[in-house]
Structures are given as C-alpha cells and as structure tokens.
Design a protein around this motif. Structure first.
Motif, short mmCIF file in Angstrom:
data_model
loop_
_atom_site.label_atom_id
_atom_site.label_comp_id
_atom_site.label_asym_id
_atom_site.label_seq_id
_atom_site.Cartn_x
_atom_site.Cartn_y
_atom_site.Cartn_z
N TYR A 1 -13.26 -5.79 5.01
CA TYR A 1 -11.97 -5.63 4.34
C TYR A 1 -11.88 -6.50 3.09
O TYR A 1 -11.39 -6.07 2.05
N SER B 1 0.83 -1.20 0.00
CA SER B 1 0.00 0.00 0.00
C SER B 1 0.86 1.25 0.00
O SER B 1 0.57 2.22 -0.71
N SER C 1 -11.55 -5.06 -0.44
CA SER C 1 -10.30 -5.36 -1.14
C SER C 1 -10.58 -5.74 -2.59
O SER C 1 -9.84 -5.36 -3.50
N THR D 1 -6.93 -10.98 5.84
CA THR D 1 -8.23 -10.69 6.43
C THR D 1 -9.11 -11.93 6.56
O THR D 1 -9.84 -12.08 7.54
N ASN E 1 -6.53 8.24 4.03
CA ASN E 1 -6.74 6.89 4.56
C ASN E 1 -5.69 6.55 5.63
O ASN E 1 -5.99 5.86 6.60
N TYR F 1 -3.85 -5.67 -2.35
CA TYR F 1 -5.15 -6.34 -2.21
C TYR F 1 -5.09 -7.86 -2.12
O TYR F 1 -5.68 -8.44 -1.20
N MET G 1 -10.46 2.16 5.12
CA MET G 1 -10.46 1.23 3.99
C MET G 1 -11.15 1.84 2.78
O MET G 1 -10.72 1.67 1.64
N TRP G 2 -12.22 2.60 3.05
CA TRP G 2 -12.96 3.23 1.96
C TRP G 2 -12.11 4.30 1.28
O TRP G 2 -12.03 4.38 0.05
N TRP H 1 -5.76 4.83 9.57
CA TRP H 1 -4.98 3.64 9.94
C TRP H 1 -4.10 3.93 11.15
O TRP H 1 -3.97 3.08 12.05
N PHE I 1 -11.53 2.02 11.04
CA PHE I 1 -10.95 1.24 9.94
C PHE I 1 -11.86 1.18 8.72
O PHE I 1 -11.38 1.11 7.58
#
Length: 220
Positions: free
Chosen positions: A73, A36, A77, A51, A172, A44, A162-163, A176, A158
């Motif tokens: 998630y 990331s 993802s 996850t 983002n 992903y 994630m969005w 986190w 979270f």
C-alpha cells in the motif's frame, strides 16, 4: 461470547502505545477512504501514515499477509500519488473511468501471483518467527488457522483493489467492499476490535465510493 469479550477484553493486555497506534492508524485510514470517495489526492498522504503504522501493528500480531499488503500500500500510494498528480487539472481532483479488458487480465494475474506469494510467506513463517533461524523449525502451512487463510485471500483482493485505484478505475471499490467485509470477523478473531470497526466503516464507505464514482462518470 459478548461484546466485551470481543472488543474490550483483548485490549486489557495491550500497552497504551499499542492502543494509541491502532486508533491513530484507524482515523487516518478512514480519512484516506473519505478523500478517495471525493477523488481527492489527499487519499495518498493520509493513507501512507495509516499503512506505515499498520505495518508495525500487523507484523507484531502475526498477520504477515496484511503486513505485506500495507508495505505494498505504501509503495503503491507513492505510485498512485504521482499518477493522480499527473492527471489532475487542479492538482487535487481526478477523473475516473471503467477498467479495460486488458487491465482486468492484469488484475487477475496480480491476484493469482499474490495468492502464491503470500502462501509462500506463510510457509516460511516459522522461520521468520524464530528470528530467521532454522534451529528447531519445521517449515510448512500446518500452523495456519482460518484467520491466516482469510488473510491470504484478502491480501490478494486488496492488492488488485489498490492497483485499480491508482489507475483511477471504478472497479477498485468492488475489491475494497469484498476485502473489507471479510476483514471484519478476521480482525475480531485476532483481537483487533478497533480495526474490525474500521473495516465495517470501510465497507460502508466503499459502497458509497462506488456509487459516487459511477455518478461522477455519468455526469462527465
């Protein structure tokens, strides 16, 4: 309480499979954050592996909020994977930007809805723990400890993070950082020492990710 009691003693009652799964999920979780930071689409597939394993682990430990967020998630993802693939010239890396005011409003709404949803799930937790039977079950929030309430908050944090990540927005990382930092003591309290160390690493990597994405936007 010493480090042995915090990080080693809880694992004396775990099976080899449980320890292996937590360690395996942790490695892939760290790989996902690394990709990331690099704005690499491999965030992903590595994240999905992590996850899915954590869905199983967290359900067994009664952290329903975090369990649900890992289901989310996984779904996000797939969604993010598709978005990143569509917005990548080399099918690997993507460009990033700041969130708009409209996206911030969506993020706030998502946070509020998540708080309500996870609280409702915990309300029905006695029913879920009783194998979905109402026999001798009292519904309510009386059974929640501080770890569960933190779980409700971090789940919501979270979800928004994630969005924003799927949208390739720099903000983002802020979510986190906050969520990962809160999860460190929560996971120690729940007897998941390996996972607490993972969240410490995540916090450091999230700070690095925020700085890296900001620099990359300035260059572009």
């Amino acid at each position: 309480m010493n480090l042995y009691d915090l990080f080693v003693k809880p694992y004396e009652t775990y099976t080899t499979l449980q320890i292996f799964l937590e360690a395996f999920a942790t490695v892939f979780g760290i790989l996902s954050v690394y990709f990331s930071i690099k704005k690499n689409i491999w965030v992903y597939p590595t994240g999905i592996i992590s996850t899915l394993i954590y869905v199983y682990i967290l359900y067994n430990f009664g952290l329903l909020g975090d369990c649900l967020i890992n289901v989310y998630y996984t779904i996000m993802s797939v969604y993010g994977w598709i978005l990143w693939a569509k917005n990548s010239d080399d099918h690997v890396h993507v460009d990033v930007s700041w969130a708009t005011k409209k996206e911030w409003l969506y993020g706030i709404l998502l946070f509020a809805l998540s708080l309500i949803l996870v609280t409702v799930v915990y309300y029905y937790k006695p029913y879920i723990d009783n194998q979905f039977s109402m026999k001798n079950v009292n519904l309510g929030l009386y059974h929640l400890d501080w770890g569960n309430w933190l779980d409700v908050v971090t789940t919501s944090v979270f979800l928004v993070g994630m969005w924003f990540m799927a949208k390739r927005r720099i903000e983002n990382w802020l979510f986190w950082i906050i969520g990962d930092f809160i999860c460190i003591p929560m996971m120690i309290y729940k007897g998941l020492g390996i996972t607490s160390v993972q969240y410490l690493v995540f916090t450091i990597m999230a700070v690095q990710g925020y700085i890296t994405w900001k620099k990359s936007l300035r260059k572009s």
